[in-house]
Design an enzyme around this catalytic site. Structure first.
Site, short mmCIF file in Angstrom:
data_model
loop_
_atom_site.label_atom_id
_atom_site.label_comp_id
_atom_site.label_asym_id
_atom_site.label_seq_id
_atom_site.Cartn_x
_atom_site.Cartn_y
_atom_site.Cartn_z
N GLY A 115 -9.79 30.59 3.21
CA GLY A 115 -8.67 30.24 3.86
C GLY A 115 -9.12 29.49 5.06
N ASP B 237 -3.83 29.12 -10.77
CA ASP B 237 -4.85 27.86 -11.33
C ASP B 237 -4.20 26.66 -11.38
OD1 ASP B 237 -6.78 26.63 -12.89
OD2 ASP B 237 -6.82 28.18 -14.51
N ASP C 144 -10.73 21.32 -1.64
CA ASP C 144 -12.26 21.86 -1.56
C ASP C 144 -12.42 22.75 -2.76
OD1 ASP C 144 -14.61 22.37 -0.27
OD2 ASP C 144 -13.84 24.36 0.66
N LYS D 255 -14.15 17.37 -1.31
CA LYS D 255 -15.27 17.43 -1.48
C LYS D 255 -15.95 17.02 -2.77
CE LYS D 255 -16.75 21.69 -2.30
NZ LYS D 255 -17.41 23.21 -2.03
#
Length: 248
Positions: A85, A129, A153, A193
């Site tokens: 978070g 998911d 991320d 990322k």
């Protein structure tokens, strides 16, 4: 603006003497012991605990936003792979999602992760998911409109093989990017990322076709021995292209 952690005795014998050493426990692998020792001696981990962030990753998105300024007051943000978070924690005050600054527009932060995430004031968090069939439609329903920023991320479980791990994270980024194309408003930003490995070249070319500015950055808080970097794509122009295929 995020600054590198400060402290005394950062080099030489004094620094070595201050390091926390972890003894190998029964049943714990050497790699786990080394990871734990690195965590305990990581200045960003220490700083995150002091500042109330849930992880050192908070400083990565903070440093990226300090440089590129995409988390603006009033922005609608989707954070994919948000656990634990930290990115949401940074986004909430920057987009003013709590509406605490009455002189600036109020934003919105939506976080999604496979794992359960403790509530964050000012952020709407869901456990999901993202790679499941229909998951992107569910996130769109929660979002209820366009987004100004899509951040990812997301990371797959490490296999120990760099090539395999790189391909896995590229697949996650491609899923996040497909979602971003569907929900980003004109001029929107995509942040993700990636792991350096070569397979991202095609993705980079695609980003340059659909965004006005694309940059690859390794923020100061990213560990030097890590192959991770972040791609920042700003100025989404895909929606205009869809609506005006001839550029008219």
């Amino acid at each position: 603006m995020s600054k590198p952690p400060e402290g005394k005795n950062t080099s030489g014998r004094g620094a070595r003497d201050l390091r926390v050493k972890v003894k190998t426990a029964k049943g714990r692998k050497l790699s786990s012991t080394l990871w734990l020792e690195r965590q305990l001696n990581d200045p960003y981990v220490v700083r995150a605990k002091r500042d109330g962030f849930r992880g050192r990753a908070a400083y990565k998105i903070m440093e990226l936003d300090d440089r590129y300024g995409f988390l603006k007051p009033g922005a609608r943000v989707v954070d994919l792979g948000c656990a634990p978070g930290g990115w949401c924690q940074v986004a909430v005050p920057r987009v003013n999602s709590l509406g605490e600054n009455l002189k600036k527009p109020q934003g919105y932060v939506l976080g999604v992760d496979l794992q359960e995430v403790e509530p964050i004031p000012g952020a709407e968090i869901h456990q999901l998911d993202f790679l499941e069939d229909g998951a992107d439609d569910q996130v769109k329903a929660w979002l209820g409109g366009r987004a100004d920023v899509v951040m990812s991320d997301m990371a797959a479980a490490a296999s120990g093989h760099k090539g395999t791990d790189h391909l896995r994270i590229i697949a996650l980024i491609e899923a996040a990017l497909a979602f971003a194309y569907d929900v980003l408003d004109d001029g929107g930003t995509f942040v993700a990322k990636v792991l350096a490995g070569g397979a991202e070249n095609q993705m980079q070319a695609e980003l340059k076709r659909n965004f006005t500015k694309v940059a690859n950055v390794k923020p100061p808080s990213s560990r030097k021995d890590s192959s991770e970097k972040f791609v920042i794509a700003m100025g989404f122009r895909g929606r205009n292209r869809e609506e005006n295929p001839d550029g008219e």
